[in-house]
Design a protein around this motif. Structure first.
Motif, PDB file in Angstrom:
ATOM      1  N   ASP A  26       0.810  -1.175  -0.050  1.00 54.11           N
ATOM      2  CA  ASP A  26       0.201   0.088  -0.025  1.00 54.11           C
ATOM      3  C   ASP A  26       0.840   1.210   0.047  1.00 54.11           C
ATOM      4  OD1 ASP A  26      -2.254  -1.305  -0.075  1.00 54.11           O
ATOM      5  OD2 ASP A  26      -2.915  -0.996   2.114  1.00 54.11           O
ATOM      6  N   ALA A  27       0.419   2.059  -1.150  1.00 54.21           N
ATOM      7  CA  ALA A  27       1.205   3.523  -0.790  1.00 54.21           C
ATOM      8  C   ALA A  27       0.733   4.253   0.262  1.00 54.21           C
ATOM      9  CB  ALA A  27       0.916   4.238  -2.388  1.00 54.21           C
ATOM     10  N   THR A  28       1.425   5.159   0.769  1.00 59.35           N
ATOM     11  CA  THR A  28       0.881   5.779   2.014  1.00 59.35           C
ATOM     12  C   THR A  28       1.333   7.511   1.514  1.00 59.35           C
ATOM     13  OG1 THR A  28       3.231   5.753   2.607  1.00 59.35           O
ATOM     14  CG2 THR A  28       1.651   4.443   3.777  1.00 59.35           C
ATOM     15  N   VAL A  29       2.063   7.944   0.860  1.00 61.32           N
ATOM     16  CA  VAL A  29       2.074   9.448   0.443  1.00 61.32           C
ATOM     17  C   VAL A  29       3.020   9.584  -0.909  1.00 61.32           C
ATOM     18  CG1 VAL A  29       4.450   9.434   1.749  1.00 61.32           C
ATOM     19  CG2 VAL A  29       2.944  11.718   1.499  1.00 61.32           C
ATOM     20  N   ALA A  30       2.513  10.559  -1.612  1.00 58.33           N
ATOM     21  CA  ALA A  30       3.131  10.889  -3.036  1.00 58.33           C
ATOM     22  C   ALA A  30       3.228  12.633  -3.011  1.00 58.33           C
ATOM     23  CB  ALA A  30       2.486  10.359  -4.127  1.00 58.33           C
ATOM     24  N   ARG A  31       4.449  12.914  -3.463  1.00 57.45           N
ATOM     25  CA  ARG A  31       4.412  14.484  -3.842  1.00 57.45           C
ATOM     26  C   ARG A  31       5.069  14.579  -4.996  1.00 57.45           C
ATOM     27  NH1 ARG A  31       2.901  17.083   0.723  1.00 57.45           N
ATOM     28  NH2 ARG A  31       2.821  16.177   2.691  1.00 57.45           N
ATOM     29  N   ILE A  32       4.892  15.517  -5.849  1.00 60.32           N
ATOM     30  CA  ILE A  32       5.341  16.327  -7.180  1.00 60.32           C
ATOM     31  C   ILE A  32       6.572  17.016  -6.823  1.00 60.32           C
ATOM     32  CG2 ILE A  32       4.883  17.061  -9.362  1.00 60.32           C
ATOM     33  CD1 ILE A  32       2.214  16.216  -9.446  1.00 60.32           C
ATOM     34  N   SER A  33       7.895  16.899  -7.684  1.00 55.79           N
ATOM     35  CA  SER A  33       8.693  17.637  -7.436  1.00 55.79           C
ATOM     36  C   SER A  33       8.576  19.103  -7.991  1.00 55.79           C
ATOM     37  CB  SER A  33       9.924  17.156  -8.398  1.00 55.79           C
ATOM     38  OG  SER A  33       9.773  17.291  -9.569  1.00 55.79           O
ATOM     39  N   LEU A  34       9.439  19.960  -7.288  1.00 52.76           N
ATOM     40  CA  LEU A  34       8.902  21.615  -7.943  1.00 52.76           C
ATOM     41  C   LEU A  34       9.207  21.856  -9.400  1.00 52.76           C
ATOM     42  CD1 LEU A  34       9.149  21.881  -4.674  1.00 52.76           C
ATOM     43  CD2 LEU A  34      10.247  24.153  -5.212  1.00 52.76           C
ATOM     44  N   THR A  35       9.917  20.990 -10.010  1.00 46.76           N
ATOM     45  CA  THR A  35       9.989  20.938 -11.689  1.00 46.76           C
ATOM     46  C   THR A  35       8.740  20.565 -12.257  1.00 46.76           C
ATOM     47  OG1 THR A  35      11.104  18.742 -11.929  1.00 46.76           O
ATOM     48  CG2 THR A  35      12.386  20.607 -11.506  1.00 46.76           C
ATOM     49  N   GLY A  36       7.937  19.821 -11.634  1.00 50.45           N
ATOM     50  CA  GLY A  36       6.800  19.206 -12.033  1.00 50.45           C
ATOM     51  C   GLY A  36       7.145  17.946 -12.876  1.00 50.45           C
ATOM     52  N   TYR A  37       8.325  17.471 -13.034  1.00 48.81           N
ATOM     53  CA  TYR A  37       8.533  16.251 -13.914  1.00 48.81           C
ATOM     54  C   TYR A  37       8.404  14.867 -13.328  1.00 48.81           C
ATOM     55  CZ  TYR A  37      10.627  19.927 -17.070  1.00 48.81           C
ATOM     56  OH  TYR A  37      10.976  21.217 -17.529  1.00 48.81           O
ATOM     57  N   TYR A  38       8.803  15.119 -11.883  1.00 53.80           N
ATOM     58  CA  TYR A  38       8.656  13.691 -11.231  1.00 53.80           C
ATOM     59  C   TYR A  38       7.723  13.532 -10.115  1.00 53.80           C
ATOM     60  CZ  TYR A  38      13.097  12.843 -14.116  1.00 53.80           C
ATOM     61  OH  TYR A  38      13.852  12.473 -14.859  1.00 53.80           O
ATOM     62  N   CYS A  39       7.235  12.317  -9.652  1.00 57.83           N
ATOM     63  CA  CYS A  39       6.687  11.968  -8.492  1.00 57.83           C
ATOM     64  C   CYS A  39       7.292  11.131  -7.752  1.00 57.83           C
ATOM     65  CB  CYS A  39       5.281  11.492  -8.903  1.00 57.83           C
ATOM     66  SG  CYS A  39       3.962  11.451  -7.439  1.00 57.83           S
ATOM     67  N   ALA A  40       7.614  11.462  -6.381  1.00 59.26           N
ATOM     68  CA  ALA A  40       8.190  10.491  -5.374  1.00 59.26           C
ATOM     69  C   ALA A  40       7.010   9.953  -4.473  1.00 59.26           C
ATOM     70  CB  ALA A  40       8.974  11.204  -4.453  1.00 59.26           C
ATOM     71  N   SER A  41       6.778   8.621  -4.677  1.00 56.58           N
ATOM     72  CA  SER A  41       5.729   7.945  -3.779  1.00 56.58           C
ATOM     73  C   SER A  41       6.481   6.891  -2.848  1.00 56.58           C
ATOM     74  CB  SER A  41       4.647   7.336  -4.742  1.00 56.58           C
ATOM     75  OG  SER A  41       5.360   6.371  -5.629  1.00 56.58           O
ATOM     76  N   ALA A  42       5.812   6.768  -1.743  1.00 51.60           N
ATOM     77  CA  ALA A  42       6.217   5.764  -0.690  1.00 51.60           C
ATOM     78  C   ALA A  42       5.184   5.025  -0.180  1.00 51.60           C
ATOM     79  CB  ALA A  42       6.923   6.634   0.405  1.00 51.60           C
ATOM     80  N   ASP A  43       5.516   3.692   0.428  1.00 53.10           N
ATOM     81  CA  ASP A  43       4.651   2.862   0.887  1.00 53.10           C
ATOM     82  C   ASP A  43       4.932   2.242   2.471  1.00 53.10           C
ATOM     83  OD1 ASP A  43       6.823   0.790   0.698  1.00 53.10           O
ATOM     84  OD2 ASP A  43       6.307   0.193  -1.207  1.00 53.10           O
ATOM     85  N   ALA A  44       4.055   1.170   2.456  1.00 53.59           N
ATOM     86  CA  ALA A  44       3.793   0.672   3.989  1.00 53.59           C
ATOM     87  C   ALA A  44       5.165  -0.086   4.360  1.00 53.59           C
ATOM     88  CB  ALA A  44       2.606   0.134   4.091  1.00 53.59           C
ATOM     89  N   VAL A  45       6.239  -0.543   3.532  1.00 54.99           N
ATOM     90  CA  VAL A  45       7.204  -1.173   3.799  1.00 54.99           C
ATOM     91  C   VAL A  45       8.584  -0.419   3.795  1.00 54.99           C
ATOM     92  CG1 VAL A  45       5.890  -3.271   3.559  1.00 54.99           C
ATOM     93  CG2 VAL A  45       7.326  -2.403   1.744  1.00 54.99           C
ATOM     94  N   GLY A  46       8.526   0.967   3.495  1.00 59.64           N
ATOM     95  CA  GLY A  46       9.782   1.712   3.544  1.00 59.64           C
ATOM     96  C   GLY A  46      10.250   1.828   2.043  1.00 59.64           C
ATOM     97  N   ASN A  47       9.462   1.624   1.206  1.00 57.77           N
ATOM     98  CA  ASN A  47      10.174   2.059  -0.325  1.00 57.77           C
ATOM     99  C   ASN A  47       9.645   3.334  -0.678  1.00 57.77           C
ATOM    100  OD1 ASN A  47      11.212  -0.588  -0.608  1.00 57.77           O
ATOM    101  ND2 ASN A  47       9.213  -1.580  -0.886  1.00 57.77           N
ATOM    102  N   VAL A  48      10.807   3.893  -1.386  1.00 58.41           N
ATOM    103  CA  VAL A  48      10.265   5.097  -2.191  1.00 58.41           C
ATOM    104  C   VAL A  48      10.635   4.885  -3.727  1.00 58.41           C
ATOM    105  CG1 VAL A  48      10.769   7.585  -2.479  1.00 58.41           C
ATOM    106  CG2 VAL A  48      10.818   6.583  -0.173  1.00 58.41           C
ATOM    107  N   ARG A  49       9.771   5.187  -4.601  1.00 58.28           N
ATOM    108  CA  ARG A  49       9.730   5.229  -5.941  1.00 58.28           C
ATOM    109  C   ARG A  49       9.849   6.508  -6.578  1.00 58.28           C
ATOM    110  NH1 ARG A  49       6.222   3.255  -9.101  1.00 58.28           N
ATOM    111  NH2 ARG A  49       7.491   1.532 -10.296  1.00 58.28           N
ATOM    112  N   VAL A  50      10.593   6.673  -7.410  1.00 61.09           N
ATOM    113  CA  VAL A  50      10.624   8.109  -8.211  1.00 61.09           C
ATOM    114  C   VAL A  50      10.332   7.636  -9.631  1.00 61.09           C
ATOM    115  CG1 VAL A  50      11.863  10.255  -8.945  1.00 61.09           C
ATOM    116  CG2 VAL A  50      12.412   9.121  -6.542  1.00 61.09           C
ATOM    117  N   TRP A  51       9.289   8.251 -10.230  1.00 61.96           N
ATOM    118  CA  TRP A  51       8.750   8.422 -11.562  1.00 61.96           C
ATOM    119  C   TRP A  51       8.333   9.381 -12.221  1.00 61.96           C
ATOM    120  CZ3 TRP A  51       3.380   8.559 -11.458  1.00 61.96           C
ATOM    121  CH2 TRP A  51       2.692   8.829 -10.441  1.00 61.96           C
ATOM    122  N   ASP A  52       8.560   9.067 -13.419  1.00 61.08           N
ATOM    123  CA  ASP A  52       8.389  10.292 -14.376  1.00 61.08           C
ATOM    124  C   ASP A  52       6.653  10.557 -14.849  1.00 61.08           C
ATOM    125  OD1 ASP A  52       8.232  12.191 -16.521  1.00 61.08           O
ATOM    126  OD2 ASP A  52       8.720  10.495 -18.155  1.00 61.08           O
TER     127      ASP A  52
END
Length: 602
Positions: free
Chosen positions: A58-84
């Motif tokens: 389960d994802a828990t939080v997500a935020r878009i970078s100030l440039t607007g190009y990427y989103c960083a999202s995190a989950d319930a087991v400590g992973n952070v994904r950065v995606w276009d």
């Protein structure tokens, strides 16, 4: 291509009682999570929606970078994904394991190069790292309990503030980020902390119902907002684009707008009259100057600070898994979800609306209407009730009928007789809120369907058989048995012309029968690899759509049984319902609470 995606109707955020729900924004877009899915939706353009289901947990939080190009999202087991988020493919740029437990919040720095993620863990409660390489950019220290929120000053010199269940805020200097001071203004859990876009100030809110303001460069406490304060836990705080105002959301069912210079309460918005559903558990102030606050039931309340003391609009949508759905027109439908809510979808622009009146209290088992579309829809749920919905008034009819046991399937005949199979092994017939018939069967019934053009009622069971019954208005009489399924019969559907019956089972196999001749037409619809959850024929009876727990949707051709169209990975987490909007569009809905529409060409 035989199919193309034409629409995605997003879910609303998932909320948890007693916890802050993190909502973020970038320009006119708002970002939130529900289950494994990250949703990015444009408030000014309802058809612009991104849904990313890349997380395994389960994802828990997500935020878009100030440039607007990427989103960083995190989950319930400590992973952070950065995606276009610019390209349609949502390419994964990087993925890091940053904590050993749940990530509660994360934040980008002003250069979109560094990220701080905070939450729960065994060795540490926070981690600062480079987005490109994952290498450390300092230490997040000083807390003795779970960290609930983090915010970074976007201007140099960088600063960061973290808020924790240990009732403290830790102020960090950077970069590299390092402990500077502990701030002990709150007396209970600190739920949220946010920096102003100007970087001059940051604010914190907590379970003690207090709101504090601090200097953004040195972390000194400036003061408390005491004018007309909140009376319950404050879960969220956000700043206006000009950094002159801030907004707070609280469990006391209010959203308050504050002037930063005078620390005075400008406006108080009160939501609902009572109850848990109206508690406000998070917020964001968009760059387009919309204030968005999340209610406990997932509703997104949108406020215009220039107009009135009520939301300018409310975005309703399922926030729990869609467990049943029913088309009510060529572009409208109803959804029922695992939390008992039933919503009506009107159009992409208007979105969902609540069905008025007293509904169900828990998991919706089914939504059905008769083949002649009389304007009545019948629903049943794990609260052991059958209710009627008046489509013309979009409301529940006040009367309801109790069932003898927990229902597991529902069907409605052409004369509005409701048939239910139940967990105690019974089948019931109900009409006008009166029980007409009940019988304890010799097998465990799992599914039921009523023929649209005759008095035939079909019952599927755990014994892998499909039984044909005739209904005379008073009793059911078994008149035949259809066999060939390899598992529990889990889904049944009649073609609109009444000629065909599709029977799906727990092994993923679908059989097509000719009802009149009571013979098997084909057994070759066997591409699913898990339980069939839903079957639906097109209005011309030539095509059948199937949905399964394997996440796939297939379109089968009745005239040419070997032909099919496979929509792979259609619904993350599994398909619970498929249906047609007209003859050319198929809708799939399920575990992620979103409804997806595909245009199919044959």
């Amino acid at each position: 291509m035989p199919f193309k995606s034409v629409a995605l109707y997003p879910c609303n955020p998932a909320t948890t009682r007693g916890q802050s729900t993190k909502l973020s924004s970038s320009k006119d877009k708002i970002v939130y999570t529900n289950g494994r899915t990250v949703i990015i939706r444009d408030l000014k353009n309802p058809t612009s929606v991104i849904a990313n289901a890349g997380h395994v947990r389960d994802a828990t939080v997500a935020r878009i970078s100030l440039t607007g190009y990427y989103c960083a999202s995190a989950d319930a087991v400590g992973n952070v994904r950065v995606w276009d988020i610019v390209g349609e493919d949502q390419v994964l740029k990087a993925e890091y394991k940053v904590l050993s437990g749940k990530v509660n919040d994360l934040e980008w720095d002003g250069e979109s190069k560094r990220i701080i993620a905070v939450g729960d863990g065994r060795e540490k409660f926070g981690h600062a790292f480079m987005m490109e390489t994952g290498s450390s950019t300092g230490e997040i220290m000083g807390h003795s309990k779970v960290i609930n929120a983090v915010s970074i000053r976007h201007q140099r010199p960088f600063r960061a503030a973290t808020a924790s269940d240990d009732s403290t805020i830790i102020f960090h200097q950077g970069v590299p980020f390092k402990f500077d001071k502990s701030i002990k203004t709150h007396t209970k859990f600190v739920q949220d902390v946010r920096y102003a876009l100007s970087g001059d100030h940051f604010a914190s809110v907590g379970s003690d119902a207090k709101v504090f303001l601090y200097d953004g460069k040195n972390g000194d406490t400036i003061g408390e907002f005491t004018d007309n304060p909140h009376t319950g836990t404050v879960y969220g705080v956000s700043w206006s684009p000009d950094s002159k105002s801030l907004v707070t959301s609280s469990a006391d069912r209010t959203v308050k707008l504050w002037d930063v210079e005078t620390k005075k309460n400008i406006t108080t918005y009160t939501l609902g009259t009572s109850g848990l559903d109206s508690q406000q558990v998070g917020n964001t102030w968009t760059g387009g100057d919309d204030i968005v606050s999340i209610a406990m039931n997932g509703d997104l309340n949108i406020f215009d600070k220039r107009v009135g003391d009520k939301p300018s609009r409310i975005l309703h949508a399922p926030s729990k898994a869609i467990t049943s759905a029913l088309p009510t027109g060529t572009s409208t439908f109803l959804t029922g979800s695992s939390d008992g809510r039933i919503l009506s979808f009107n159009s992409p622009e208007d979105g969902y609306d609540e069905v008025k009146g007293t509904g169900h209290a828990t998991f919706i088992v089914g939504l059905k209407s008769n083949a002649t579309s009389s304007g009545k829809v019948y629903s049943t749920a794990y609260d052991d009730k059958v209710k009627e919905i008046d489509l013309n008034g979009n409301s529940f009819v006040q009367a309801s009928c109790p069932t003898s046991s927990q229902p597991n399937s529902i069907a409605v005949s052409s004369d509005d007789t409701v048939f239910l199979t139940e967990a105690n092994g019974s089948i019931e017939a109900i009409k006008s809120n009166q029980k007409l018939f009940e019988s304890k069967l010799k097998f465990n019934p799992t599914s039921v369907a009523a023929a649209p053009t005759s008095n035939i009622v079909i019952v599927g069971g755990e014994d892998q058989k499909v039984r044909l019954n005739e209904w005379d208005g008073k009793t059911l009489k078994e008149v035949g048995v259809l066999q060939g399924n390899k598992g529990t019969v889990s889904a049944l559907a009649f073609s609109p012309d009444g000629k065909y019956l599709a029977a799906g089972d727990s092994s993923g196999k679908i059989l097509l029968f000719d009802v009149n001749e009571r013979k098997l037409v084909t057994s070759r619809w066997s591409f699913h690899s898990a339980k069939i959850t839903s079957l639906a024929f097109s209005s011309n009876s030539k095509f059948c759509a199937s949905g399964s727990l394997d996440t796939h949707v297939y379109i089968w051709n009745v005239d040419s049984p070997v032909k099919n169209i496979g929509i792979k990975n259609a619904v993350p987490g599994g398909v619970n319902e498929v249906f047609w909007l007209g003859d050319g569009k198929v809708v799939g809905a399920g575990a992620d609470a979103c409804a997806r529409v595909w245009e199919v060409s044959f």
